[in-house]
Design a protein around this motif. Structure first.
Motif, PDB file in Angstrom:
ATOM      1  N   ASN A   1       0.729  -1.311  -0.046  1.00 55.81           N
ATOM      2  CA  ASN A   1      -0.068   0.009  -0.143  1.00 55.81           C
ATOM      3  C   ASN A   1       0.847   1.414   0.156  1.00 55.81           C
ATOM      4  O   ASN A   1       0.571   2.178  -0.719  1.00 55.81           O
ATOM      5  CB  ASN A   1      -0.993   0.026   1.334  1.00 55.81           C
ATOM      6  N   ALA A   2       1.847   1.339   0.993  1.00 53.87           N
ATOM      7  CA  ALA A   2       2.542   2.530   0.842  1.00 53.87           C
ATOM      8  C   ALA A   2       3.403   2.927  -0.385  1.00 53.87           C
ATOM      9  O   ALA A   2       3.414   4.001  -0.744  1.00 53.87           O
ATOM     10  CB  ALA A   2       3.635   2.537   2.154  1.00 53.87           C
ATOM     11  N   TYR A   3       4.025   1.831  -0.810  1.00 53.50           N
ATOM     12  CA  TYR A   3       4.529   1.853  -2.328  1.00 53.50           C
ATOM     13  C   TYR A   3       3.555   2.773  -3.236  1.00 53.50           C
ATOM     14  O   TYR A   3       4.041   3.609  -3.911  1.00 53.50           O
ATOM     15  CB  TYR A   3       5.125   0.801  -2.701  1.00 53.50           C
ATOM     16  N   LEU A   4       2.599   2.363  -3.310  1.00 47.12           N
ATOM     17  CA  LEU A   4       1.528   2.744  -4.224  1.00 47.12           C
ATOM     18  C   LEU A   4       1.153   4.263  -3.950  1.00 47.12           C
ATOM     19  O   LEU A   4       1.261   5.089  -4.840  1.00 47.12           O
ATOM     20  CB  LEU A   4       0.195   1.663  -4.517  1.00 47.12           C
ATOM     21  N   LEU A   5       0.746   4.447  -2.685  1.00 46.54           N
ATOM     22  CA  LEU A   5      -0.014   5.721  -2.321  1.00 46.54           C
ATOM     23  C   LEU A   5       1.197   6.959  -2.648  1.00 46.54           C
ATOM     24  O   LEU A   5       1.032   7.793  -2.830  1.00 46.54           O
ATOM     25  CB  LEU A   5      -0.294   5.807  -0.940  1.00 46.54           C
ATOM     26  N   ASP A   6       2.601   6.489  -1.976  1.00 46.97           N
ATOM     27  CA  ASP A   6       3.673   7.404  -2.158  1.00 46.97           C
ATOM     28  C   ASP A   6       3.895   7.775  -3.781  1.00 46.97           C
ATOM     29  O   ASP A   6       4.008   9.001  -4.071  1.00 46.97           O
ATOM     30  CB  ASP A   6       4.922   6.667  -1.565  1.00 46.97           C
ATOM     31  N   ALA A   7       4.067   6.697  -4.719  1.00 46.81           N
ATOM     32  CA  ALA A   7       4.180   6.844  -5.814  1.00 46.81           C
ATOM     33  C   ALA A   7       3.018   7.759  -6.593  1.00 46.81           C
ATOM     34  O   ALA A   7       3.364   8.412  -7.445  1.00 46.81           O
ATOM     35  CB  ALA A   7       4.532   5.311  -6.470  1.00 46.81           C
ATOM     36  N   ALA A   8       1.813   7.502  -6.079  1.00 43.58           N
ATOM     37  CA  ALA A   8       0.610   8.263  -6.805  1.00 43.58           C
ATOM     38  C   ALA A   8       0.829   9.689  -6.150  1.00 43.58           C
ATOM     39  O   ALA A   8      -0.163  10.709  -6.566  1.00 43.58           O
ATOM     40  CB  ALA A   8      -0.588   7.692  -6.343  1.00 43.58           C
ATOM     41  N   ARG A   9       1.557   9.865  -5.386  1.00 42.59           N
ATOM     42  CA  ARG A   9       1.539  11.241  -4.516  1.00 42.59           C
ATOM     43  C   ARG A   9       0.377  11.781  -4.072  1.00 42.59           C
ATOM     44  O   ARG A   9      -0.060  13.115  -4.604  1.00 42.59           O
ATOM     45  CB  ARG A   9       2.498  12.250  -5.370  1.00 42.59           C
ATOM     46  N   VAL A  10      -0.632  11.120  -3.550  1.00 35.33           N
ATOM     47  CA  VAL A  10      -1.928  11.540  -3.053  1.00 35.33           C
ATOM     48  C   VAL A  10      -1.764  12.725  -2.282  1.00 35.33           C
ATOM     49  O   VAL A  10      -1.299  12.459  -0.938  1.00 35.33           O
ATOM     50  CB  VAL A  10      -2.754  10.408  -2.577  1.00 35.33           C
ATOM     51  N   GLY A  11      -2.277  13.909  -2.471  1.00 33.55           N
ATOM     52  CA  GLY A  11      -2.262  15.009  -1.709  1.00 33.55           C
ATOM     53  C   GLY A  11      -3.549  15.330  -1.040  1.00 33.55           C
ATOM     54  O   GLY A  11      -4.595  14.715  -1.204  1.00 33.55           O
ATOM     55  N   GLU A  12      -3.601  16.117   0.183  1.00 37.89           N
ATOM     56  CA  GLU A  12      -4.508  16.255   0.706  1.00 37.89           C
ATOM     57  C   GLU A  12      -6.002  16.808   0.124  1.00 37.89           C
ATOM     58  O   GLU A  12      -7.173  16.826   0.515  1.00 37.89           O
ATOM     59  CB  GLU A  12      -4.422  17.182   1.874  1.00 37.89           C
ATOM     60  N   ARG A  13      -5.833  17.329  -0.955  1.00 41.24           N
ATOM     61  CA  ARG A  13      -7.085  18.000  -1.732  1.00 41.24           C
ATOM     62  C   ARG A  13      -7.465  17.176  -3.141  1.00 41.24           C
ATOM     63  O   ARG A  13      -8.262  17.295  -3.800  1.00 41.24           O
ATOM     64  CB  ARG A  13      -6.810  19.458  -2.279  1.00 41.24           C
ATOM     65  N   ASP A  14      -6.561  15.901  -3.238  1.00 36.93           N
ATOM     66  CA  ASP A  14      -7.019  15.182  -4.334  1.00 36.93           C
ATOM     67  C   ASP A  14      -8.010  14.629  -4.587  1.00 36.93           C
ATOM     68  O   ASP A  14      -8.700  14.084  -3.360  1.00 36.93           O
ATOM     69  CB  ASP A  14      -5.783  14.205  -4.619  1.00 36.93           C
ATOM     70  N   ARG A  15      -8.730  14.306  -5.840  1.00 39.08           N
ATOM     71  CA  ARG A  15      -9.737  13.466  -6.108  1.00 39.08           C
ATOM     72  C   ARG A  15      -9.175  12.349  -6.753  1.00 39.08           C
ATOM     73  O   ARG A  15      -8.673  12.292  -7.655  1.00 39.08           O
ATOM     74  CB  ARG A  15     -10.756  14.377  -7.213  1.00 39.08           C
ATOM     75  N   VAL A  16      -9.313  11.109  -5.905  1.00 35.04           N
ATOM     76  CA  VAL A  16      -8.842  10.015  -6.124  1.00 35.04           C
ATOM     77  C   VAL A  16      -9.811   8.829  -6.701  1.00 35.04           C
ATOM     78  O   VAL A  16     -10.937   8.786  -6.278  1.00 35.04           O
ATOM     79  CB  VAL A  16      -7.982   9.394  -4.929  1.00 35.04           C
ATOM     80  N   LEU A  17      -9.267   8.292  -8.005  1.00 32.63           N
ATOM     81  CA  LEU A  17     -10.077   7.132  -8.519  1.00 32.63           C
ATOM     82  C   LEU A  17      -9.379   5.984  -8.114  1.00 32.63           C
ATOM     83  O   LEU A  17      -8.233   5.750  -8.596  1.00 32.63           O
ATOM     84  CB  LEU A  17     -10.485   7.462  -9.846  1.00 32.63           C
ATOM     85  N   ASP A  18      -9.904   4.841  -7.437  1.00 31.68           N
ATOM     86  CA  ASP A  18      -9.519   3.546  -7.431  1.00 31.68           C
ATOM     87  C   ASP A  18     -10.058   2.520  -8.054  1.00 31.68           C
ATOM     88  O   ASP A  18     -11.263   2.075  -8.095  1.00 31.68           O
ATOM     89  CB  ASP A  18      -9.911   3.141  -5.918  1.00 31.68           C
ATOM     90  N   ILE A  19      -9.467   2.085  -9.327  1.00 31.95           N
ATOM     91  CA  ILE A  19      -9.799   0.923 -10.184  1.00 31.95           C
ATOM     92  C   ILE A  19      -9.653  -0.276  -9.688  1.00 31.95           C
ATOM     93  O   ILE A  19      -8.791  -0.724  -9.256  1.00 31.95           O
ATOM     94  CB  ILE A  19      -8.831   1.239 -11.497  1.00 31.95           C
ATOM     95  N   GLY A  20     -10.848  -1.096  -9.840  1.00 30.36           N
ATOM     96  CA  GLY A  20     -10.954  -2.439  -9.150  1.00 30.36           C
ATOM     97  C   GLY A  20     -10.506  -2.352  -7.791  1.00 30.36           C
ATOM     98  O   GLY A  20      -9.753  -3.115  -7.315  1.00 30.36           O
ATOM     99  N   CYS A  21     -11.284  -1.585  -6.915  1.00 31.07           N
ATOM    100  CA  CYS A  21     -10.862  -1.275  -5.449  1.00 31.07           C
ATOM    101  C   CYS A  21     -11.435  -2.460  -4.684  1.00 31.07           C
ATOM    102  O   CYS A  21     -11.004  -2.592  -3.451  1.00 31.07           O
ATOM    103  CB  CYS A  21     -11.881  -0.076  -5.240  1.00 31.07           C
TER     104      CYS A  21
END
Length: 281
Positions: free
Chosen positions: A36-56
């Motif tokens: 999980n941490a690898y992915l979220l860090d690579a995605a650079r998810v920020g506090e105001r981002d609108r995130v789409l999780d595919i095949g959640c």
């Protein structure tokens, strides 16, 4: 099912496969959550981002992304009604209010154009019938300059999983299929590059990452869990009861080297893929 073109996968994930994952979400998260941490860090998810999780699926990653995007939101889409029900229940239990879940086929779903800053997926993108079309659809859901980050399986050769599944090979077909189809459809980084570039993405990278996964509290528990995993169970049914019993027996010595005081732990391998939608948002 309306709006679904990936009908074979929809049938599996709304049948035994999805029901098993939903009933054992904590166990599957113990297998895959180390990434999980690898992915979220690579995605650079920020506090105001609108995130789409595919095949959640059961939504652990979606909820974690929502926690990082505390002033934004996270939206998960999946084919599986049982898993989405579990995802919503977990979000309620954890008090995650900025997350939503929707049943749909990401390959053809009508997303709001430019409606997301980042798209993510933890092993949820390997089964598209038309991967170029699917990623093109995901790209249109991102704003110009939006980010894509996902995890996909590497080839199994030389991995802990290969040694475990190899023990059953005399009795069952390998459950993953050859590279190019099934779970290992993106095992070749050259194919990842080809598909994403064809779908309109740029700056494509694929980085090899590893993480431990906990498959059971002991060898017997892990063997039972693996035997009940959808692809293995399917091949056991096809092979017949005698071969299935021998395959289950073969799992015990194969898993023994991976037993620790913290349970049976296999080292998992994956490609961590990132890419950008062209343009400036």
């Amino acid at each position: 099912m309306a709006g679904i073109v990936n009908t074979e996968q929809a049938e599996a994930w709304n049948g035994y496969e999805g029901e098993h994952w939903a009933a054992h979400d904590d166990r599957y998260d113990a297998v895959n959550g180390g990434f999980n941490a690898y992915l979220l860090d690579a995605a650079r998810v920020g506090e105001r981002d609108r995130v789409l999780d595919i095949g959640c699926g059961n939504g652990q990653l979606t909820r974690l992304a929502a926690g990082r995007a505390r002033l934004g939101r996270a939206h998960g889409i999946d084919l599986s009604a049982p898993m989405l029900a579990r995802a919503r229940a977990r979000a309620d239990e954890e008090g995650v209010s900025n997350v939503t879940f929707e049943q749909g086929d990401a390959q053809v779903h009508t997303f709001p154009a430019d409606g997301h800053d980042v798209a993510i997926s933890r092993f949820g993108i390997m089964f598209f019938g038309d991967p170029v079309g699917a990623f093109g659809n995901v790209g249109r859901a991102l704003r110009p300059g939006g980010r894509l980050a996902f995890l996909c399986m590497t080839g199994l050769e030389g991995t802990d999983m290969a040694s475990v599944f190899g023990a059953m090979a005399a009795y069952l077909p390998r459950p993953t299929g050859p590279d190019g189809t099934g779970p290992t459809s993106f095992a070749d980084p050259a194919r990842i590059q080809e598909v994403l570039t064809g779908a309109g993405f740029q700056d494509v990278t694929a980085t090899h990452v590893e993480a431990d996964g906990r498959w059971g509290r002991d060898v017997a528990d892990a063997a039972e869990f693996i035997s009940a995993w959808g692809p293995v169970r399917f091949h056991m049914e096809q092979a017949g009861p005698e071969a299935a019993a021998k395959a289950r027996e073969a799992l015990i010595p194969a898993l023994r080297p991976f037993e620790t005081p913290e349970g049976v732990r296999l080292r998992g391998t994956a490609w961590l893929v990132t890419a950008l939608r062209p343009g400036v948002g």
